[in-house]
Design a protein around this motif. Structure first.
Motif, PDB file in Angstrom:
ATOM      1  N   LEU A 201       0.844  -1.203   0.000  1.00  0.00           N
ATOM      2  CA  LEU A 201       0.000   0.000   0.000  1.00  0.00           C
ATOM      3  C   LEU A 201       0.879   1.252   0.000  1.00  0.00           C
ATOM      4  O   LEU A 201       0.582   2.231  -0.696  1.00  0.00           O
ATOM      5  CB  LEU A 201      -0.928  -0.020   1.210  1.00  0.00           C
ATOM      6  N   ASP A 202       1.971   1.223   0.767  1.00  0.00           N
ATOM      7  CA  ASP A 202       2.917   2.352   0.764  1.00  0.00           C
ATOM      8  C   ASP A 202       3.527   2.558  -0.614  1.00  0.00           C
ATOM      9  O   ASP A 202       3.683   3.690  -1.084  1.00  0.00           O
ATOM     10  CB  ASP A 202       4.038   2.106   1.778  1.00  0.00           C
ATOM     11  N   ASN A 203       3.890   1.457  -1.271  1.00  0.00           N
ATOM     12  CA  ASN A 203       4.500   1.558  -2.600  1.00  0.00           C
ATOM     13  C   ASN A 203       3.554   2.210  -3.594  1.00  0.00           C
ATOM     14  O   ASN A 203       3.969   2.972  -4.473  1.00  0.00           O
ATOM     15  CB  ASN A 203       4.903   0.170  -3.110  1.00  0.00           C
ATOM     16  N   ARG A 204       2.265   1.918  -3.476  1.00  0.00           N
ATOM     17  CA  ARG A 204       1.288   2.470  -4.426  1.00  0.00           C
ATOM     18  C   ARG A 204       0.936   3.922  -4.098  1.00  0.00           C
ATOM     19  O   ARG A 204       0.767   4.746  -4.995  1.00  0.00           O
ATOM     20  CB  ARG A 204       0.025   1.591  -4.421  1.00  0.00           C
ATOM     21  N   LEU A 205       0.830   4.245  -2.788  1.00  0.00           N
ATOM     22  CA  LEU A 205       0.427   5.599  -2.383  1.00  0.00           C
ATOM     23  C   LEU A 205       1.609   6.539  -2.163  1.00  0.00           C
ATOM     24  O   LEU A 205       1.444   7.755  -2.171  1.00  0.00           O
ATOM     25  CB  LEU A 205      -0.395   5.538  -1.082  1.00  0.00           C
ATOM     26  N   GLY A 206       2.809   5.975  -1.925  1.00  0.00           N
ATOM     27  CA  GLY A 206       3.941   6.805  -1.527  1.00  0.00           C
ATOM     28  C   GLY A 206       3.816   7.265  -0.091  1.00  0.00           C
ATOM     29  O   GLY A 206       4.387   8.273   0.305  1.00  0.00           O
ATOM     30  N   GLY A 207       3.051   6.520   0.719  1.00  0.00           N
ATOM     31  CA  GLY A 207       2.795   6.915   2.102  1.00  0.00           C
ATOM     32  C   GLY A 207       1.598   7.846   2.193  1.00  0.00           C
ATOM     33  O   GLY A 207       0.938   8.154   1.198  1.00  0.00           O
ATOM     34  N   LEU A 208       1.300   8.278   3.408  1.00  0.00           N
ATOM     35  CA  LEU A 208       0.184   9.193   3.658  1.00  0.00           C
ATOM     36  C   LEU A 208       0.726  10.620   3.658  1.00  0.00           C
ATOM     37  O   LEU A 208       1.538  10.978   4.518  1.00  0.00           O
ATOM     38  CB  LEU A 208      -0.477   8.866   4.998  1.00  0.00           C
ATOM     39  N   HIS A 209       0.290  11.440   2.711  1.00  0.00           N
ATOM     40  CA  HIS A 209       0.867  12.765   2.497  1.00  0.00           C
ATOM     41  C   HIS A 209       0.142  13.840   3.303  1.00  0.00           C
ATOM     42  O   HIS A 209      -1.090  13.840   3.380  1.00  0.00           O
ATOM     43  CB  HIS A 209       0.796  13.143   1.014  1.00  0.00           C
ATOM     44  N   PRO A 210       0.898  14.778   3.891  1.00  0.00           N
ATOM     45  CA  PRO A 210       0.272  15.908   4.576  1.00  0.00           C
ATOM     46  C   PRO A 210      -0.663  16.674   3.639  1.00  0.00           C
ATOM     47  O   PRO A 210      -0.415  16.764   2.439  1.00  0.00           O
ATOM     48  CB  PRO A 210       1.469  16.785   4.984  1.00  0.00           C
TER      49      PRO A 210
END
Length: 490
Positions: A201-210
């Protein structure tokens, strides 16, 4: 005015300021550019009382950030036609500033003084605006709304050193974008936001962005609350404080999590998280039916959770402006890096609307405003309409969102939780149909313990499907090992 005091008896306040301090700091900066590293985390060009001083600081900062010299000579070409500088004596004023320079070690103290006086000026301005609005009795200006506006202005002033952001230069926006890319690079690539603890999920989203609003939707029993509690626990468990890349102190890994649970009570939510952390079935926790080994794991998990910065608010039917105020207060008191709302249809608008669509629109816009103002990612859960159940392929899509127009429009990412196993389990054929039973068993074996997160919209990257593991007895989502991956990587 040199001492920064104000004449409180006069209707027209003398704005607190210290011109000599501004001149001395700018002189030190033009003589020794290393001063910028000491003061850039404290002040910006907007904190200078004299607008000419603000422009000098801004141009000097731009040159220093490009690793070029900022001196009276190099700045002269940029400020020769500045009308304000001409009134002070033209480019010769830059040389006079250099002559009034202070030592490198005193620069930080002078910067703090300039910042403090700027805050005082903005407090005076906010006070005037509050007083003027309160005195103006108008139908569309309710006192409750004025209180929220005042609290928002004071929060922004206390948190960011400015009550109103307004326009900012493109250079500053570019610098912010470079900082985000650098953060992703420092993480080894691919991750510029907060890690969910779920690798694919991190790879697809790039993490949770501010400043992002993420919608996580699904039909009942798909596990959307389970997934978001897993993410909340992973983020809180990984929380670490330290010195950030900009030199300030704050969160460097994981984050402080605020969780608005409008459907479940805080103890029910805690039970779910404890079940995941201790790997003890949640029904056993509720009944107290634990083995000695399970009880030991439960106690250890509870001790670990005590240290996690996870804050739960289970007040039902909160209005969106109350959510905003409570989130703002949490960030001021304890910090806040991720906000979760379960779920958005249970929130209320700040005031009654003529239709449910308009109510949901106000709620989603309010959630996006929270994300932007507090500079944090906000995850909001959402229901799906029943039309999913009428299709042969039960995989959800954007049009299945209830009141989908505003939700889809305001969200930066929309994700759906889907477990085909749930539907196939309810299609079990009769024992007399051997061929159908064998096919059903094969399908159940293939689908067992698997879930999908379908990304239907993403502003930062591609859409697609992420496969996760799911352990129903622990309400736990996890990374799904692929055949080509070594077990030690997970």
């Amino acid at each position: 005015m040199a001492d920064g005091t104000a004449n409180l008896n006069a209707d027209d306040y003398i704005q607190p300021h210290n011109i000599e301090a501004e001149q001395a700091l700018l002189g030190a900066l033009l003589v020794n550019n290393e001063v910028y590293d000491r003061v850039s985390a404290i002040i910006s060009d907007s904190h200078f009382y004299d607008p000419v001083h603000g422009r000098i600081y801004d141009i000097a900062a731009q040159k220093i950030q490009k690793n070029t010299l900022a001196s009276p000579v190099t700045l002269k070409a940029f400020l020769e036609n500045d009308e304000g500088l001409k009134e002070l004596g033209g480019p010769a004023y830059l040389a006079r500033l250099a002559g009034s320079a202070i030592s490198l070690f005193a620069a930080r103290d002078y910067a703090q003084l300039i910042y403090d006086l700027a805050i005082r000026r903005q407090l005076i301005e906010i006070g005037r605006e509050i007083s003027a609005k309160a005195a103006s009795v108008e139908v569309d200006s309710e006192p409750a709304a004025q209180i929220v506006e005042a609290e928002q202005a004071l929060y922004q002033l206390g948190e960011k050193g400015q009550a109103e952001r307004g326009f900012q230069s493109f250079l500053r926006s570019v610098s912010d974008a470079v900082a985000i890319a650098n953060q992703a690079y420092q993480h080894g690539g691919g991750l510029s936001g907060i890690s969910t603890g779920l690798k694919d999920l991190d790879n697809r989203l790039g993490g949770l962005h501010p400043s992002d609003l993420l919608i996580l939707a699904g039909r009942p029993s798909m596990g959307k609350t389970a997934l978001v509690t897993n993410i909340a626990f992973n983020v809180a468990k990984a929380h670490k404080r330290g010195i950030k890349t900009d030199g300030s102190e704050g969160t460097i890994d994981g984050g402080v999590v605020g969780f608005f649970s409008l459907e479940m009570s805080s103890d029910q939510l805690a039970t779910r998280i404890l079940s995941e952390a201790s790997r003890v079935p949640s029904e056993n926790l509720r009944r107290g039916n634990l083995t000695e080994e399970e009880f030991r794991r439960f106690v250890e998990a509870a001790k670990e959770l005590e240290r996690c910065p996870l804050y739960i608010d289970d007040t039902p039917a909160l209005p969106i402006n109350a959510v905003h105020a409570r989130a703002r207060r949490l960030k001021r008191q304890h910090g806040l890096d991720l906000l979760i709302v379960d779920y958005l249809q249970l929130l209320r608008p700040a005031s009654a609307k003529d239709s449910r669509v308009n109510e949901v629109s106000e709620i989603t816009q309010g959630l996006k405003a929270i994300a932007k103002e507090l500079d944090i990612p906000v995850i909001a859960l959402s229901q799906l309409s029943r039309q999913v159940e009428n299709r042969e392929d039960k995989r959800p899509q954007l049009s299945d969102l209830r009141e989908s127009g505003s939700i889809e429009q305001d969200a930066d990412s929309v994700m759906f939780v889907f477990r085909e196993e749930y539907y196939r389990e309810r299609e079990k054929p009769g024992d007399d149909n051997v061929e159908a039973m064998m096919k059903w068993q094969d399908d159940m074996s293939r689908l067992h313990g698997k879930a999908e997160v379908i990304i239907g919209k993403q502003r930062h990257g591609p859409i697609g499907t992420v496969e996760l593991s799911f352990e129903g007895q622990f309400t736990k989502f996890g990374n799904l090992a692929k055949p080509h991956q070594v077990s030690g990587d997970w």
